[in-house]
Design a protein around this motif. Structure first.
Motif, PDB file in Angstrom:
ATOM      1  N   CYS A  53     -30.134 -58.873 -15.552  1.00 38.91           N
ATOM      2  CA  CYS A  53     -29.456 -58.058 -16.577  1.00 38.91           C
ATOM      3  C   CYS A  53     -29.985 -56.630 -16.645  1.00 38.91           C
ATOM      4  O   CYS A  53     -29.845 -55.972 -17.674  1.00 38.91           O
ATOM      5  N   GLY A  54     -30.578 -56.139 -15.564  1.00 41.45           N
ATOM      6  CA  GLY A  54     -31.136 -54.794 -15.574  1.00 41.45           C
ATOM      7  C   GLY A  54     -30.116 -53.713 -15.859  1.00 41.45           C
ATOM      8  O   GLY A  54     -30.398 -52.747 -16.588  1.00 41.45           O
ATOM      9  N   GLY A  55     -28.919 -53.837 -15.307  1.00 41.60           N
ATOM     10  CA  GLY A  55     -27.877 -52.853 -15.578  1.00 41.60           C
ATOM     11  C   GLY A  55     -27.415 -52.881 -17.019  1.00 41.60           C
ATOM     12  O   GLY A  55     -27.133 -51.839 -17.623  1.00 41.60           O
ATOM     13  N   THR A  56     -27.360 -54.073 -17.588  1.00 42.84           N
ATOM     14  CA  THR A  56     -26.986 -54.210 -18.996  1.00 42.84           C
ATOM     15  C   THR A  56     -28.040 -53.567 -19.894  1.00 42.84           C
ATOM     16  O   THR A  56     -27.705 -52.880 -20.870  1.00 42.84           O
ATOM     17  N   LEU A  57     -29.312 -53.763 -19.560  1.00 43.31           N
ATOM     18  CA  LEU A  57     -30.380 -53.143 -20.347  1.00 43.31           C
ATOM     19  C   LEU A  57     -30.317 -51.622 -20.255  1.00 43.31           C
ATOM     20  O   LEU A  57     -30.477 -50.926 -21.264  1.00 43.31           O
ATOM     21  N   LEU A  58     -30.082 -51.100 -19.061  1.00 51.24           N
ATOM     22  CA  LEU A  58     -29.960 -49.652 -18.906  1.00 51.24           C
ATOM     23  C   LEU A  58     -28.796 -49.115 -19.745  1.00 51.24           C
ATOM     24  O   LEU A  58     -28.900 -48.048 -20.367  1.00 51.24           O
ATOM     25  N   THR A  59     -27.700 -49.844 -19.775  1.00 51.40           N
ATOM     26  CA  THR A  59     -26.541 -49.422 -20.553  1.00 51.40           C
ATOM     27  C   THR A  59     -26.823 -49.493 -22.050  1.00 51.40           C
ATOM     28  O   THR A  59     -26.471 -48.577 -22.806  1.00 51.40           O
ATOM     29  N   GLU A 104     -50.698 -59.017  -8.692  1.00 51.52           N
ATOM     30  CA  GLU A 104     -49.744 -57.928  -8.533  1.00 51.52           C
ATOM     31  C   GLU A 104     -48.436 -58.224  -9.241  1.00 51.52           C
ATOM     32  O   GLU A 104     -47.824 -57.336  -9.853  1.00 51.52           O
ATOM     33  N   ARG A 105     -47.992 -59.473  -9.188  1.00 52.17           N
ATOM     34  CA  ARG A 105     -46.728 -59.836  -9.822  1.00 52.17           C
ATOM     35  C   ARG A 105     -46.803 -59.669 -11.335  1.00 52.17           C
ATOM     36  O   ARG A 105     -45.848 -59.225 -11.975  1.00 52.17           O
ATOM     37  N   ARG A 106     -47.943 -60.036 -11.920  1.00 49.84           N
ATOM     38  CA  ARG A 106     -48.126 -59.845 -13.363  1.00 49.84           C
ATOM     39  C   ARG A 106     -48.073 -58.350 -13.712  1.00 49.84           C
ATOM     40  O   ARG A 106     -47.414 -57.947 -14.682  1.00 49.84           O
ATOM     41  N   ASP A 107     -48.751 -57.540 -12.911  1.00 45.68           N
ATOM     42  CA  ASP A 107     -48.754 -56.099 -13.167  1.00 45.68           C
ATOM     43  C   ASP A 107     -47.337 -55.533 -13.084  1.00 45.68           C
ATOM     44  O   ASP A 107     -46.957 -54.674 -13.892  1.00 45.68           O
ATOM     45  N   GLU A 108     -46.555 -56.012 -12.106  1.00 40.69           N
ATOM     46  CA  GLU A 108     -45.174 -55.550 -11.991  1.00 40.69           C
ATOM     47  C   GLU A 108     -44.367 -55.914 -13.233  1.00 40.69           C
ATOM     48  O   GLU A 108     -43.616 -55.087 -13.764  1.00 40.69           O
ATOM     49  N   ALA A 109     -44.534 -57.135 -13.700  1.00 40.86           N
ATOM     50  CA  ALA A 109     -43.776 -57.589 -14.872  1.00 40.86           C
ATOM     51  C   ALA A 109     -44.114 -56.762 -16.109  1.00 40.86           C
ATOM     52  O   ALA A 109     -43.233 -56.442 -16.917  1.00 40.86           O
ATOM     53  N   LEU A 110     -45.379 -56.428 -16.280  1.00 41.60           N
ATOM     54  CA  LEU A 110     -45.807 -55.707 -17.473  1.00 41.60           C
ATOM     55  C   LEU A 110     -45.224 -54.301 -17.544  1.00 41.60           C
ATOM     56  O   LEU A 110     -45.091 -53.734 -18.627  1.00 41.60           O
ATOM     57  N   LYS A 111     -44.872 -53.747 -16.400  1.00 42.90           N
ATOM     58  CA  LYS A 111     -44.376 -52.366 -16.371  1.00 42.90           C
ATOM     59  C   LYS A 111     -42.863 -52.263 -16.223  1.00 42.90           C
ATOM     60  O   LYS A 111     -42.261 -51.263 -16.626  1.00 42.90           O
ATOM     61  N   ALA A 112     -42.226 -53.287 -15.640  1.00 41.51           N
ATOM     62  CA  ALA A 112     -40.843 -53.128 -15.198  1.00 41.51           C
ATOM     63  C   ALA A 112     -39.845 -52.991 -16.337  1.00 41.51           C
ATOM     64  O   ALA A 112     -39.001 -52.083 -16.326  1.00 41.51           O
ATOM     65  N   THR A 113     -39.891 -53.897 -17.314  1.00 38.46           N
ATOM     66  CA  THR A 113     -38.825 -53.928 -18.318  1.00 38.46           C
ATOM     67  C   THR A 113     -38.735 -52.623 -19.088  1.00 38.46           C
ATOM     68  O   THR A 113     -37.639 -52.165 -19.435  1.00 38.46           O
ATOM     69  N   GLU A 114     -39.869 -51.992 -19.356  1.00 38.86           N
ATOM     70  CA  GLU A 114     -39.855 -50.715 -20.055  1.00 38.86           C
ATOM     71  C   GLU A 114     -39.059 -49.672 -19.279  1.00 38.86           C
ATOM     72  O   GLU A 114     -38.411 -48.795 -19.876  1.00 38.86           O
ATOM     73  N   ARG A 115     -39.083 -49.754 -17.957  1.00 42.07           N
ATOM     74  CA  ARG A 115     -38.362 -48.782 -17.140  1.00 42.07           C
ATOM     75  C   ARG A 115     -36.855 -48.989 -17.233  1.00 42.07           C
ATOM     76  O   ARG A 115     -36.079 -48.047 -17.038  1.00 42.07           O
ATOM     77  N   PHE A 116     -36.444 -50.216 -17.520  1.00 43.58           N
ATOM     78  CA  PHE A 116     -35.023 -50.512 -17.656  1.00 43.58           C
ATOM     79  C   PHE A 116     -34.519 -50.282 -19.077  1.00 43.58           C
ATOM     80  O   PHE A 116     -33.316 -50.375 -19.322  1.00 43.58           O
ATOM     81  N   LYS A 125     -30.055 -49.157 -11.282  1.00 40.37           N
ATOM     82  CA  LYS A 125     -30.614 -50.508 -11.298  1.00 40.37           C
ATOM     83  C   LYS A 125     -31.244 -50.847  -9.947  1.00 40.37           C
ATOM     84  O   LYS A 125     -32.382 -51.339  -9.887  1.00 40.37           O
ATOM     85  N   VAL A 126     -30.524 -50.608  -8.875  1.00 41.58           N
ATOM     86  CA  VAL A 126     -31.024 -50.947  -7.546  1.00 41.58           C
ATOM     87  C   VAL A 126     -32.271 -50.135  -7.214  1.00 41.58           C
ATOM     88  O   VAL A 126     -33.258 -50.666  -6.679  1.00 41.58           O
ATOM     89  N   ASP A 127     -32.256 -48.850  -7.534  1.00 43.35           N
ATOM     90  CA  ASP A 127     -33.429 -48.009  -7.268  1.00 43.35           C
ATOM     91  C   ASP A 127     -34.640 -48.485  -8.057  1.00 43.35           C
ATOM     92  O   ASP A 127     -35.762 -48.536  -7.531  1.00 43.35           O
ATOM     93  N   LEU A 128     -34.421 -48.848  -9.314  1.00 45.22           N
ATOM     94  CA  LEU A 128     -35.534 -49.316 -10.144  1.00 45.22           C
ATOM     95  C   LEU A 128     -36.073 -50.655  -9.661  1.00 45.22           C
ATOM     96  O   LEU A 128     -37.283 -50.912  -9.745  1.00 45.22           O
ATOM     97  N   LEU A 129     -35.209 -51.534  -9.173  1.00 47.92           N
ATOM     98  CA  LEU A 129     -35.686 -52.800  -8.623  1.00 47.92           C
ATOM     99  C   LEU A 129     -36.657 -52.546  -7.478  1.00 47.92           C
ATOM    100  O   LEU A 129     -37.736 -53.154  -7.408  1.00 47.92           O
TER     101      LEU A 129
END
Length: 212
Positions: free
Chosen positions: A26-32, A51-63, A162-166
Motif C-alpha cells: 500500500c505504499g502508493g496509497t500512503l503517499l497519496t 539490516e531488515r529491522r533497520d530498513e523497516a524502522l525507516k521506510a514507512t516514514e518515507r512513504f 513508490k517504485v523509487d522509494l522501494l
C-alpha cells in the motif's frame, strides 16, 4: 462506487509480516494519503532483524512524508509466525490496547499464500472488530493474485515515486530476481486499468458498514 474515509485527521494502522510488506502492498496509497489528508500512522512489522529491522524502522516514514509516524518491529522469526501464534496474537492485542482506534487498517489479504501474511490477515478482524480493514496484495512466485473489490487510483508521479522509494528503502532486496520496477509498475498498471485509471493499488474488503 467510492468508499469514503471519515473527515478530519486520519488514524492509520499498517500491519506487515515482514519489512517491505506494507510498502509493497500500500505504499502508493500512503503517499497519496499523505498529500491529501492529515495522517497519524502506526506501522507494526512482526518480523525483522539486523539490516531488515533497520530498513523497516525507516521506510514507512518515507512513504508518509510530513505525517506523524510510529514504527514498531516485533522481531519474531521470519517464516515461522504460525508456530508463534500466541506471540503474534499478543503483539496485535497489545497494539490494540495502546493505540488510538484506527480509521483504517492496512494488512495482508486473507487468501495470501504466504503463511506469515495469511496469519496476520486472519487475526486482524478478531482484534480490530469495528475498523475498516483493507487487505493489500503482494506479488510473489506462488501466483496468488486474485480478485479484488476496492481500488485506490494513483497518479503516474505517485506510482513512480513508490517504485523509487522501494529501491531506496530496501537495498537488501535488490538482488532478488522478482524485485524490479517492471513487476511493481506492471501490477499498478493492471489494477489501474481495472478501475479506469493509469495506475492503482488494489485491496480486498471482507466487511464494511454503510452509514447515512
Amino acid at each position: 462506487m467510492p468508499l469514503t474515509l471519515p473527515p478530519g485527521e486520519l488514524e492509520v494502522l499498517c500491519l506487515g509480516a515482514h519489512p517491505d510488506d506494507i510498502e509493497i502492498g500500500c505504499g502508493g496509497t500512503l503517499l497519496t494519503l499523505a498529500t491529501a489528508r492529515d495522517v497519524r500512522a502506526t506501522a507494526l512489522v512482526l518480523t525483522g532483524a539486523g539490516e531488515r529491522r533497520d530498513e523497516a524502522l525507516k521506510a514507512t516514514e518515507r512513504f508518509l512524508p510530513g505525517a506523524a509516524v510510529d514504527v514498531r518491529v516485533a522481531g519474531l522469526r521470519d517464516g515461522r509466525l504460525p508456530a508463534a501464534w500466541d506471540d503474534v496474537k499478543d503483539t496485535l492485542e497489545d497494539a490494540a490496547r495502546t493505540l488510538r482506534r484506527p480509521d483504517v487498517v492496512f494488512a495482508p489479504r486473507r487468501d495470501d499464500a504466504h503463511q506469515d501474511h495469511r496469519l496476520i490477515a486472519e487475526l486482524v478482524p478478531t482484534v480490530w472488530r469495528d475498523a475498516l480493514v483493507l487487505g493489500y496484495e503482494i506479488p510473489k512466485w506462488d501466483g496468488d493474485l486474485g480478485p479484488v473489490n476496492h481500488y485506490v487510483p494513483l497518479s503516474a508521479e505517485v506510482a513512480r515515486r513508490k517504485v523509487d522509494l522501494l529501491d531506496d528503502s530496501f537495498p537488501s532486496q535488490a538482488g532478488r530476481d522478482w524485485w524490479d520496477e517492471e513487476l511493481f509498475l506492471g501490477l499498478l498498471r493492471l489494477r489501474g486499468m481495472e478501475c479506469r485509471s493509469r495506475y492503482a493499488e488494489a485491496f480486498t474488503v471482507a466487511k464494511a458498514t454503510l452509514t447515512f
